[in-house]
Scaffold this active site. Structure first.
Site, PDB file in Angstrom:
ATOM      1  N   TYR A 149      -4.549  -6.437  12.295  1.00 57.14           N
ATOM      2  CA  TYR A 149      -3.627  -6.902  11.808  1.00 57.14           C
ATOM      3  C   TYR A 149      -4.127  -6.375  10.086  1.00 57.14           C
ATOM      4  O   TYR A 149      -5.260  -6.782   9.311  1.00 57.14           O
ATOM      5  CB  TYR A 149      -3.645  -8.196  11.516  1.00 57.14           C
ATOM      6  CG  TYR A 149      -2.361  -9.424  10.430  1.00 57.14           C
ATOM      7  CD1 TYR A 149      -1.441  -9.363  11.445  1.00 57.14           C
ATOM      8  CD2 TYR A 149      -2.490 -10.166   9.548  1.00 57.14           C
ATOM      9  CE1 TYR A 149      -0.070  -9.627  10.379  1.00 57.14           C
ATOM     10  CE2 TYR A 149      -2.043 -10.021   8.744  1.00 57.14           C
ATOM     11  CZ  TYR A 149      -0.825 -10.557   9.194  1.00 57.14           C
ATOM     12  OH  TYR A 149       0.353 -10.975   8.055  1.00 57.14           O
ATOM     13  N   ASP A 244      -9.244  -1.393   5.416  1.00 57.80           N
ATOM     14  CA  ASP A 244      -8.883  -2.481   5.751  1.00 57.80           C
ATOM     15  C   ASP A 244     -10.211  -3.324   5.119  1.00 57.80           C
ATOM     16  O   ASP A 244     -10.529  -3.605   5.975  1.00 57.80           O
ATOM     17  CB  ASP A 244      -8.033  -2.547   6.320  1.00 57.80           C
ATOM     18  CG  ASP A 244      -6.895  -3.655   6.314  1.00 57.80           C
ATOM     19  OD1 ASP A 244      -7.325  -4.790   5.418  1.00 57.80           O
ATOM     20  OD2 ASP A 244      -6.171  -4.291   5.902  1.00 57.80           O
ATOM     21  N   LYS A 272      -8.116 -11.467  -1.254  1.00 64.72           N
ATOM     22  CA  LYS A 272      -9.061 -12.155  -0.534  1.00 64.72           C
ATOM     23  C   LYS A 272     -10.039 -12.691  -1.209  1.00 64.72           C
ATOM     24  O   LYS A 272      -9.688 -13.102  -2.686  1.00 64.72           O
ATOM     25  CB  LYS A 272      -9.362 -12.232   1.170  1.00 64.72           C
ATOM     26  CG  LYS A 272      -8.263 -12.038   1.874  1.00 64.72           C
ATOM     27  CD  LYS A 272      -8.622 -12.796   3.789  1.00 64.72           C
ATOM     28  CE  LYS A 272      -8.159 -12.383   4.204  1.00 64.72           C
ATOM     29  NZ  LYS A 272      -6.852 -13.499   5.126  1.00 64.72           N
TER      30      LYS A 272
HETATM   31  N1  PMP Z   1      -5.749  -7.380   6.504  1.00 63.84           N
HETATM   32  C1  PMP Z   1      -6.680  -7.173   6.517  1.00 63.84           C
HETATM   33  C2  PMP Z   1      -8.008  -7.103   7.778  1.00 63.84           C
HETATM   34  C3  PMP Z   1      -6.101  -9.264   6.588  1.00 63.84           C
HETATM   35  O1  PMP Z   1      -6.957  -9.938   7.114  1.00 63.84           O
HETATM   36  C4  PMP Z   1      -5.387  -9.865   6.124  1.00 63.84           C
HETATM   37  C5  PMP Z   1      -4.910 -10.995   6.427  1.00 63.84           C
HETATM   38  N2  PMP Z   1      -5.872 -12.207   6.655  1.00 63.84           N
HETATM   39  C6  PMP Z   1      -4.086  -8.660   5.496  1.00 63.84           C
HETATM   40  C7  PMP Z   1      -4.352  -6.829   5.393  1.00 63.84           C
HETATM   41  C8  PMP Z   1      -3.267  -9.385   5.217  1.00 63.84           C
HETATM   42  O2  PMP Z   1      -3.805  -9.847   3.757  1.00 63.84           O
HETATM   43  P1  PMP Z   1      -2.319 -10.590   2.987  1.00 63.84           P
HETATM   44  O3  PMP Z   1      -2.313 -12.190   4.201  1.00 63.84           O
HETATM   45  O4  PMP Z   1      -2.626 -11.299   2.091  1.00 63.84           O
HETATM   46  O5  PMP Z   1      -1.126 -10.634   2.699  1.00 63.84           O
END
Ligand code: PMP
Length: 438
Positions: A149, A244, A272
């Site tokens: 994700y 990511d 985060k």
């Molecule tokens: N990339 C990763 C690896 C994530 O775990 C997440 C959210 N859990 C995101 C992108 C998206 O981040 P956001 O919820 O702040 O849009």
């Protein structure tokens, strides 16, 4: 699901009220508890490792807002820094010194990063990084991995993890087929499939984006050579390698998974922890690419609240506190995470409950397996082998004992610097009672 309703009476009333005015009663799908049944627990406050729900129940928190709260809830230094900044103004839509300070700190911590652009969420970070990869290469195709994700941008909502996995949704309606067609998905850990793809369409591939630990389908570690293989292959074919680290950044090591495993991505996505509990994301990497971002270069990306001082000071204070004194606080959280994971493994053996427990740094995951010899190394195996019903029973048994875990088998867990050895002991004692019932 046998859930003690009176214990959660006010949460249930809150949820009913919320559903009338908010789709599904929540502002992000996994919060709706579809992964474990029952109604979501509404929170009232948090302090350190603990959260209290609206019914007054206290929990040791292993969700920590899905990762950001590396120092735990309402850390006094962070809370004070935010409060002081709020008195001085919450947003200017103009540059501040704090942005450069946080940029410098991140560049010092994360080996591959030379320049960074702050945005407001992980979704914005990955979306912008992909635009940059396409701008830099003049190519269109994106390679992502099934069950990973990367936020909810159109081109990334293809075979995605997290809530999409929990809800068992097909690819989302509303994403134009033409957009989805430019994202090619491959099973996580399948380097041969990526090699085939590059052999066939290498000249069209703009970027490969990957989670260094697949933590949105539970907790799946990269096989040895998988990530370095992606680095090598992208380099050979002139594609951009995007790591990511929205979740793993400042969580698995101060410099993220790339520092831990010696990876050198072209671009890195962050979120985060970098915002210390306020909304932030960032994309960052090699200067030659970052210089393409407007106004230095032609690739457009902007944000009214980007780099806002509240988020910057929360992130700065969080990182400085966690990694002060040679990272003593961080290391303590890593030790506790290891003890928690080992304790769960041990309980699984003693109670003959097949488990796959993983942990790196301050992150962990625990799959309940359908068969003792099953293994989960990718999304297909996660769907086939994870016993989500047993996880749901475990989740509620733990909640009743004052431990809050991710309300889905397909999410990771987090430990903060506020957790103590006593919290871990209490958690393992609760898990032992829960396992005895499972
Ligand atoms: N990339 C990763 C690896 C994530 O775990 C997440 C959210 N859990 C995101 C992108 C998206 O981040 P956001 O919820 O702040 O849009």
């Amino acid at each position: 699901m046998s859930v003690a309703t009176e214990r959660y009476a006010r949460s249930q009333a809150n949820f009913a009220a919320a559903q009338a005015v908010i789709p599904g009663g929540v502002n992000s799908p996994v919060r709706a508890f579809r992964g474990v049944g029952g109604t979501p627990i509404f929170f009232d406050r948090g302090q350190g490792a603990y959260v209290w729900d609206v019914d007054g129940n206290r929990y040791i928190d292993y969700v920590l807002s899905w990762g950001p709260l590396l120092l735990g809830h309402a850390h006094p230094t962070v809370a004070q820094a935010i409060a002081e900044q709020a008195q001085r103004g919450t947003s200017f839509g103009a540059p501040t010194e704090l942005e450069t300070e946080l940029a410098r700190l991140v560049i010092d911590l994360v080996p591959s990063i030379e320049q960074i652009r702050f945005v407001n969420s992980g979704t914005e970070a990955t979306m912008s990084a992909l635009r940059l990869a396409r701008a830099a290469t003049g190519r269109r195709l994106i390679v992502k991995f099934t069950g990973c994700y990367h936020g909810h941008a159109d081109m990334l909502l293809v075979q995605a993890g997290s809530g999409v996995a929990t809800l068992g949704l097909p690819d989302s309606p509303g994403v134009p087929p033409a957009v989805a067609a430019e994202t090619i998905t491959v099973e996580y850990n399948d380097l041969d499939a990526v090699a085939n793809l590059f052999a066939n369409r290498g000249a069209e591939i703009a970027a490969v984006i990957v989670e260094p630990i697949a933590a949105n389908m539970g907790f799946v570690l990269p096989k040895p050579g998988f990530l370095s293989g992606l680095r090598e292959m992208t380099q050979r074919y002139g594609a951009i390698f995007i790591l990511d680290e929205v979740m793993t950044g400042f969580r698995v090591a101060p410099g993220g998974a790339q520092a831990l495993w010696g990876l050198d991505p072209d671009l890195t996505c962050l979120g985060k922890v970098i915002g210390g509990g306020l909304p932030v994301g960032a994309y960052a990497g090699k200067r030659q690419y970052m210089q393409l971002v407007a106004p230095a270069g032609p690739m457009y990306q902007a944000g009214t609240l980007s780099g806002n001082p509240l988020a910057m000071i929360a992130g700065l204070t969080t990182l400085r506190t966690a990694f002060a004194n040679d990272g003593a606080a961080f290391e303590q959280a890593v030790t506790l995470t290891t003890n928690l994971a080992n304790g769960l493994r041990d309980l699984g053996t003693r109670y003959r409950i097949p488990l796959q427990v993983g942990n790196v740094g301050t992150m962990f995951g625990c799959y309940f397996l359908r068969h003792p010899d099953a293994q989960i190394t990718n999304y297909a195996e996660a769907k086939a082998n994870a016993d989500t019903q047993r996880y749901a029973r475990f989740f509620w048994a733990m909640a009743e004992r004052g431990v809050y875990l991710a309300p889905s088998q397909f999410e990771a867990g987090f430990v903060s610097t506020a957790h103590t050895a006593a919290d871990i002991e209490q958690t393992l004692a609760a898990a032992e009672e829960a396992f005895a019932q499972l």
